[in-house]
Write a protein that holds these residues in place. Sequence first.
Motif, PDB file in Angstrom:
ATOM      1  N   GLY A 158      -0.030   3.103 -10.037  1.00 29.05           N
ATOM      2  CA  GLY A 158      -1.088   4.089  -9.931  1.00 29.05           C
ATOM      3  C   GLY A 158      -0.818   5.102  -8.842  1.00 29.05           C
ATOM      4  N   LYS A 159      -1.591   6.170  -8.852  1.00 24.01           N
ATOM      5  CA  LYS A 159      -1.411   7.242  -7.877  1.00 24.01           C
ATOM      6  C   LYS A 159      -2.002   6.848  -6.539  1.00 24.01           C
ATOM      7  CE  LYS A 159      -1.382  10.939 -11.321  1.00 24.01           C
ATOM      8  NZ  LYS A 159      -2.011  12.225 -11.755  1.00 24.01           N
ATOM      9  N   GLY A 160      -1.655   7.654  -5.532  1.00 21.21           N
ATOM     10  CA  GLY A 160      -2.187   7.409  -4.199  1.00 21.21           C
ATOM     11  C   GLY A 160      -1.308   6.450  -3.423  1.00 21.21           C
ATOM     12  N   GLY A 161      -1.818   6.000  -2.298  1.00 20.77           N
ATOM     13  CA  GLY A 161      -1.051   5.127  -1.421  1.00 20.77           C
ATOM     14  C   GLY A 161      -0.812   5.781  -0.077  1.00 20.77           C
ATOM     15  N   GLU A 162      -0.330   4.985   0.841  1.00 20.25           N
ATOM     16  CA  GLU A 162      -0.140   5.436   2.213  1.00 20.25           C
ATOM     17  C   GLU A 162       1.188   6.177   2.372  1.00 20.25           C
ATOM     18  OE1 GLU A 162      -0.468   2.112   4.829  1.00 20.25           O
ATOM     19  OE2 GLU A 162      -2.495   1.593   4.174  1.00 20.25           O
ATOM     20  N   GLU A 163       1.190   7.110   3.313  1.00 27.07           N
ATOM     21  CA  GLU A 163       2.416   7.783   3.703  1.00 27.07           C
ATOM     22  C   GLU A 163       2.593   7.609   5.197  1.00 27.07           C
ATOM     23  OE1 GLU A 163       3.149  11.658   2.123  1.00 27.07           O
ATOM     24  OE2 GLU A 163       1.738  11.360   0.477  1.00 27.07           O
ATOM     25  N   GLY A 164       3.809   7.680   5.652  1.00 23.60           N
ATOM     26  CA  GLY A 164       4.114   7.419   7.051  1.00 23.60           C
ATOM     27  C   GLY A 164       5.473   6.752   7.144  1.00 23.60           C
ATOM     28  N   ARG A 165       5.760   6.163   8.301  1.00 31.10           N
ATOM     29  CA  ARG A 165       7.104   5.612   8.506  1.00 31.10           C
ATOM     30  C   ARG A 165       7.391   4.434   7.583  1.00 31.10           C
ATOM     31  NH1 ARG A 165      11.886   6.593   8.386  1.00 31.10           N
ATOM     32  NH2 ARG A 165      13.307   5.319   9.620  1.00 31.10           N
ATOM     33  N   ASP A 166       6.422   3.558   7.336  1.00 30.97           N
ATOM     34  CA  ASP A 166       6.648   2.450   6.403  1.00 30.97           C
ATOM     35  C   ASP A 166       7.037   2.988   5.029  1.00 30.97           C
ATOM     36  OD1 ASP A 166       6.146   0.472   8.245  1.00 30.97           O
ATOM     37  OD2 ASP A 166       4.072   0.144   7.626  1.00 30.97           O
ATOM     38  N   ASN A 167       6.306   3.986   4.565  1.00 33.46           N
ATOM     39  CA  ASN A 167       6.600   4.586   3.262  1.00 33.46           C
ATOM     40  C   ASN A 167       7.976   5.225   3.254  1.00 33.46           C
ATOM     41  OD1 ASN A 167       5.553   5.448   0.534  1.00 33.46           O
ATOM     42  ND2 ASN A 167       5.975   7.460   1.409  1.00 33.46           N
ATOM     43  N   ASP A 168       8.337   5.900   4.351  1.00 30.38           N
ATOM     44  CA  ASP A 168       9.660   6.529   4.447  1.00 30.38           C
ATOM     45  C   ASP A 168      10.773   5.488   4.340  1.00 30.38           C
ATOM     46  OD1 ASP A 168       8.467   8.982   4.783  1.00 30.38           O
ATOM     47  OD2 ASP A 168       8.735   9.045   6.963  1.00 30.38           O
ATOM     48  N   ILE A 169      10.580   4.338   4.974  1.00 33.92           N
ATOM     49  CA  ILE A 169      11.608   3.293   4.954  1.00 33.92           C
ATOM     50  C   ILE A 169      11.770   2.731   3.550  1.00 33.92           C
ATOM     51  CG2 ILE A 169      12.071   0.920   5.730  1.00 33.92           C
ATOM     52  CD1 ILE A 169      11.072   1.825   8.508  1.00 33.92           C
ATOM     53  N   VAL A 170      10.660   2.521   2.834  1.00 31.09           N
ATOM     54  CA  VAL A 170      10.752   2.057   1.450  1.00 31.09           C
ATOM     55  C   VAL A 170      11.535   3.066   0.607  1.00 31.09           C
ATOM     56  CG1 VAL A 170       9.447   1.432  -0.614  1.00 31.09           C
ATOM     57  CG2 VAL A 170       8.609   0.746   1.626  1.00 31.09           C
ATOM     58  N   ARG A 171      11.224   4.335   0.764  1.00 34.05           N
ATOM     59  CA  ARG A 171      11.894   5.379  -0.011  1.00 34.05           C
ATOM     60  C   ARG A 171      13.368   5.493   0.372  1.00 34.05           C
ATOM     61  NH1 ARG A 171      12.779  10.103   1.811  1.00 34.05           N
ATOM     62  NH2 ARG A 171      11.051   9.973   3.291  1.00 34.05           N
ATOM     63  N   GLU A 172      13.676   5.465   1.666  1.00 35.24           N
ATOM     64  CA  GLU A 172      15.061   5.584   2.120  1.00 35.24           C
ATOM     65  C   GLU A 172      15.916   4.417   1.622  1.00 35.24           C
ATOM     66  OE1 GLU A 172      14.542   5.787   6.324  1.00 35.24           O
ATOM     67  OE2 GLU A 172      13.670   7.817   6.266  1.00 35.24           O
ATOM     68  N   THR A 173      15.335   3.222   1.612  1.00 34.48           N
ATOM     69  CA  THR A 173      16.064   2.057   1.117  1.00 34.48           C
ATOM     70  C   THR A 173      16.398   2.225  -0.354  1.00 34.48           C
ATOM     71  OG1 THR A 173      14.979   0.619   2.739  1.00 34.48           O
ATOM     72  CG2 THR A 173      15.997  -0.451   0.831  1.00 34.48           C
ATOM     73  N   PHE A 174      15.435   2.712  -1.124  1.00 31.22           N
ATOM     74  CA  PHE A 174      15.665   2.950  -2.552  1.00 31.22           C
ATOM     75  C   PHE A 174      16.730   4.034  -2.753  1.00 31.22           C
ATOM     76  CE2 PHE A 174      14.836   5.423  -6.370  1.00 31.22           C
ATOM     77  CZ  PHE A 174      14.802   4.451  -7.350  1.00 31.22           C
ATOM     78  N   PRO A 184       0.800  -1.235   0.000  1.00 31.32           N
ATOM     79  CA  PRO A 184       0.000   0.000   0.000  1.00 31.32           C
ATOM     80  C   PRO A 184       0.834   1.287   0.000  1.00 31.32           C
ATOM     81  CG  PRO A 184      -0.607  -1.481   1.822  1.00 31.32           C
ATOM     82  CD  PRO A 184       0.706  -1.927   1.284  1.00 31.32           C
ATOM     83  N   GLN A 185       2.154   1.183   0.140  1.00 30.98           N
ATOM     84  CA  GLN A 185       2.967   2.383   0.344  1.00 30.98           C
ATOM     85  C   GLN A 185       3.054   3.234  -0.925  1.00 30.98           C
ATOM     86  OE1 GLN A 185       3.452   2.963   3.436  1.00 30.98           O
ATOM     87  NE2 GLN A 185       2.692   0.878   3.835  1.00 30.98           N
ATOM     88  N   ARG A 186       2.948   4.533  -0.765  1.00 34.43           N
ATOM     89  CA  ARG A 186       2.911   5.459  -1.899  1.00 34.43           C
ATOM     90  C   ARG A 186       4.165   5.334  -2.764  1.00 34.43           C
ATOM     91  NH1 ARG A 186       0.078  10.346  -2.627  1.00 34.43           N
ATOM     92  NH2 ARG A 186       1.001  11.679  -4.236  1.00 34.43           N
ATOM     93  N   PHE A 187       5.343   5.313  -2.122  1.00 32.54           N
ATOM     94  CA  PHE A 187       6.575   5.260  -2.909  1.00 32.54           C
ATOM     95  C   PHE A 187       6.667   3.955  -3.684  1.00 32.54           C
ATOM     96  CE2 PHE A 187      11.006   4.468  -3.806  1.00 32.54           C
ATOM     97  CZ  PHE A 187      11.450   5.697  -4.264  1.00 32.54           C
ATOM     98  N   PHE A 188       6.311   2.849  -3.064  1.00 35.11           N
ATOM     99  CA  PHE A 188       6.331   1.551  -3.736  1.00 35.11           C
ATOM    100  C   PHE A 188       5.418   1.562  -4.954  1.00 35.11           C
ATOM    101  CE2 PHE A 188       4.633  -2.720  -4.383  1.00 35.11           C
ATOM    102  CZ  PHE A 188       5.780  -3.490  -4.441  1.00 35.11           C
ATOM    103  N   ARG A 189       4.212   2.103  -4.802  1.00 32.18           N
ATOM    104  CA  ARG A 189       3.251   2.137  -5.899  1.00 32.18           C
ATOM    105  C   ARG A 189       3.751   3.019  -7.038  1.00 32.18           C
ATOM    106  NH1 ARG A 189      -1.684   0.433  -5.451  1.00 32.18           N
ATOM    107  NH2 ARG A 189      -2.477   2.115  -6.770  1.00 32.18           N
ATOM    108  N   GLU A 190       4.349   4.149  -6.687  1.00 36.51           N
ATOM    109  CA  GLU A 190       4.865   5.048  -7.721  1.00 36.51           C
ATOM    110  C   GLU A 190       6.042   4.420  -8.454  1.00 36.51           C
ATOM    111  OE1 GLU A 190       5.735   8.623  -5.632  1.00 36.51           O
ATOM    112  OE2 GLU A 190       3.643   9.340  -5.642  1.00 36.51           O
ATOM    113  N   ASN A 191       6.916   3.753  -7.706  1.00 34.19           N
ATOM    114  CA  ASN A 191       8.113   3.176  -8.308  1.00 34.19           C
ATOM    115  C   ASN A 191       7.761   2.058  -9.286  1.00 34.19           C
ATOM    116  OD1 ASN A 191      10.916   2.869  -8.700  1.00 34.19           O
ATOM    117  ND2 ASN A 191      11.041   1.271  -7.144  1.00 34.19           N
TER     118      ASN A 191
END
Length: 206
Positions: free
Chosen positions: A50-66, A39-46
Motif C-alpha cells: 500500500g501507499k504511504g509509509g515513513e521516510e528518513g534514514r531507516d527508509n534510505d537504508i532499506v532502499r540503498e540495500t535494495f 513502516p518504511q515507505r520503500f519496504f511497503r512499496e516493494n
Amino acid sequence: MAGKVFFSVSMSLDGFIAPESPEELMGRLWMELQHWVFPQRFFRENLKLGKGGEEGRDNDIVRETFERTGASVMGRRMFDAGERMWPEEPPFHTPVFVVTHERRDPWERPGGTTFHFVNDGIESALEQAREAAGERDVRIAGGGATILEYVNAGLVDEFSIALSPVLFGSGIRLFEGVDAGRVALEQVRAEPSPRTTHLTYAVRER
C-alpha cells in the motif's frame, strides 16, 4: 569491476536473527525484531503493501540495500520458508541463487525475480551470482547457516546489522560456529535511529 559480497540482517540484542522453527516466522518475536522495517515507505512499496509509509534514514537504508544488490544467494531453508510466505511477485527483482543438494529447473516469478538452484556448492553459487550482478553487489540473503558458511570461507567483504531492542532467548544465532581465528572486523559505520541501530563492518582476514 565486480561489486562487494555482503549480508544485511536484523539481529536481537542477544544475537539472534530468526526463530529456530520456520513456523515461528511472522510470530510475535519475529515481528518485534523487524519492527523497524515494516513502516518504511520503500519496504511497503516493494512488497506492494500500500501507499504511504515513513521516510528518513531507516527508509534510505532499506532502499540503498535494495539498489546495491544485483543478485542474491540464499540457502534452501530460507527459500523453503520464503516460498510459502513471499507474494506472487517476490521482493528481490533480481536473480537469486539457491544453494541446495537437489536438481531443479529455474523458477521465474513476476517482477524480475528468477530463482536458480545450485547443487555444486557455495563457491559455484557465488560465482554465478557475481556474473549475474555485474558491477553491482551480491547479497547473501540468508539464512544464518548459509551466511556463516560464506563468512567462514572468507567470501564476505562487508555486512550490516540492524540491532533491534528485543531479546529472543533462543533461536538462530548469527555467529554461532564462526571461525573467529580467521575473521577480523573493521567498523565502517554506526547509525542510531528511533527504532534500531545500524552497524556496518568490513570483513578482513585475521
